[in-house]
Motif scaffolding. Sequence first.
Motif, short mmCIF file in Angstrom:
data_model
loop_
_atom_site.label_atom_id
_atom_site.label_comp_id
_atom_site.label_asym_id
_atom_site.label_seq_id
_atom_site.Cartn_x
_atom_site.Cartn_y
_atom_site.Cartn_z
N UNK A 211 0.60 -1.12 0.27
CA UNK A 211 -0.04 0.10 0.19
C UNK A 211 0.78 1.52 0.00
N UNK A 212 2.19 1.22 0.12
CA UNK A 212 2.93 2.60 0.60
C UNK A 212 3.11 2.74 -0.57
N UNK A 213 3.03 2.39 -2.06
CA UNK A 213 3.23 2.45 -3.47
C UNK A 213 2.11 3.23 -4.14
N UNK A 214 0.56 3.22 -3.00
CA UNK A 214 0.04 3.76 -4.09
C UNK A 214 -0.34 5.18 -3.45
N UNK A 215 -0.75 6.30 -4.44
CA UNK A 215 -0.81 7.55 -4.09
C UNK A 215 -2.21 7.93 -3.83
N UNK A 216 -1.89 9.25 -2.40
CA UNK A 216 -3.23 9.36 -1.24
C UNK A 216 -4.44 10.18 -2.64
N UNK A 217 -5.53 9.39 -2.04
CA UNK A 217 -6.80 10.10 -2.95
C UNK A 217 -7.36 11.25 -2.50
N UNK A 218 -7.45 12.26 -3.31
CA UNK A 218 -8.36 13.84 -3.30
C UNK A 218 -9.47 13.94 -4.51
N UNK A 219 -10.11 14.77 -3.81
CA UNK A 219 -11.29 15.45 -4.07
C UNK A 219 -10.61 15.60 -6.10
N UNK A 220 -11.79 16.01 -6.96
CA UNK A 220 -11.12 16.53 -8.21
C UNK A 220 -9.93 18.02 -8.23
N UNK A 221 -11.07 18.99 -6.75
CA UNK A 221 -10.86 20.12 -6.89
C UNK A 221 -10.29 20.78 -5.75
N UNK A 222 -9.21 19.83 -5.05
CA UNK A 222 -9.16 20.04 -4.09
C UNK A 222 -7.38 20.49 -4.15
N UNK A 223 -6.42 21.03 -3.99
CA UNK A 223 -5.25 22.26 -4.25
C UNK A 223 -4.47 21.38 -3.75
N UNK A 224 -3.41 21.00 -5.51
CA UNK A 224 -2.40 19.84 -4.37
C UNK A 224 -0.88 21.13 -4.23
N UNK A 225 -1.17 22.26 -4.79
CA UNK A 225 0.45 22.80 -4.76
C UNK A 225 -0.29 24.52 -5.13
N UNK A 226 0.49 25.10 -6.00
CA UNK A 226 0.89 26.29 -7.32
C UNK A 226 2.34 26.00 -7.62
#
Length: 376
Positions: A211-226
Motif C-alpha cells: 500500500x505504500x506505493x499507492x498515491x493518496x486519494x483526493x477530490x478533483x477540486x482539491x488544491x495540491x499546490x501552486x
Amino acid sequence: MAKLYMGFDAGTQSVKVAVYDGNFNPVASHSLPTTLHYPQPGWVQMNIDEFLNITVECMKKTVEAIKGKGYSPSDIAAVMGDGIICGICGVDENGKAVTPYINYLDSRTQADVDAINAKNLDIWGRETGNPEANCMFPAMFARWFLANSEDFRKKGVKFVHNAPYILMNLAGLKGKDAFIDWGAMSGWGLGYKVEKKEWSDEQLDILGIDKKYMPRILKPWDIVGGVSEEMAARTGLVAGTPVCAGAGDTMQSMLGSGVFEAGQGVDVAGTCAMFCVSTNNVMEPFFTWVLLKCGGFFVVRQIHHITMWAFILFTIAHIYLVFYHDYIERNGIASSIIGGWKFVREDLAEEYETEQKQQQQLQKQKDGIANETTEK
C-alpha cells in the motif's frame, strides 16, 4: 480583472491545453501529438516526460494566445487537468519517472491476468464492480513493474497516472506527495473500494502490491499546490497559481458533455471507445449479486439470451398445442373461452338427441295416460 481557468487533456494521441472564462466560453487552446512506442509485440508504452514537456509547451502557447486577446496570465485563477485513467508509471522520491508509462493498449500482462482470474475471487466485483481482472488495468501494470522493473524496485516510491504526474511537476511536488483523484482511481480496475473511495487492503494484499506505493486519494477540486517558479518561467503562468488535483478523462468528458444528472449517456469515440451512462438507481445494489455469482455481464447476457429463446419456443409450442387440441381433436376448450361455443363429439350428440326424444315420447305417454284417467 477577468477570471479564467486553464485545463488540459493528456490523451493517448495528443495533449490539448485550453483556457475558458467563467461562463465556459473558450478563450484559447493549443494541442500537440504524443508518441506511442511498441518495444515488443503486444507492448505499448509512452514516455511520461514527453507528456509533461508537450503540456508545458501547449501551456506556453496558450498563455501567449490569451495575451494577444488582452488578457493577463494573472487572470488565470487555477490550473487543472485530466488524463488517461488506465495507465501508470513509477516515480522516485523526487517525483520523477523511473519506468515507462504503460497504458490500456498494452497486453503484456495477459498471462498474469489469466492467473488472477483463475482464482475466481468475488472480492473484485464486490468492492470495485469489476468482476474480473483485465490487461488494461493499472493494477496489473503495477504487478508487472514490481516483478520486472529493477529501477522501480530500487528507487520507486509511488505509482501515478499521467495527469497527476504533470500536475505534480507543475507544482514541484515530491514522490511522497503523489496523488490520484477519486474518479481516476476507478481506472485502476482492482485494488480499491469504489463505494468508499479508498484503497482496499485485502485486494492489495492479494495482488501483492504494498500500500505504500499507492498515491493518496483526493477530490478533483482539491488544491495540491501552486505553480513553481521553474514552471512559471517555462509556461508563462504566474508562480503560485493554484493547481488542482484534476480528474480522469472519462469523467471530465461526461461533465463537458453536460451529464449532470441520472439517466443521461455519452458516446465516447476516442482511441478507446465506450458508452457511458449516469444512474442513481437505488435498486442496483439488490441486483449486483447476480453479476458476481454469474461471473460478469457476458454470462448474464447468455443466460438472458437462452431464457428469451426458451420463452419464445414455449409460446410457439403452446399456441400450436392449443390449436391442435381445439380444432383437430375437437375438444373446444379454446373456442369456448373465446366465443362461448364448444365442440361436442358427433356420437355423443346423437346419443343425447336420442335420449331426449325417448324422454319426450315417454313424457307424452305419461301425459296421455293421465288425461284418460281424468276423463273417466
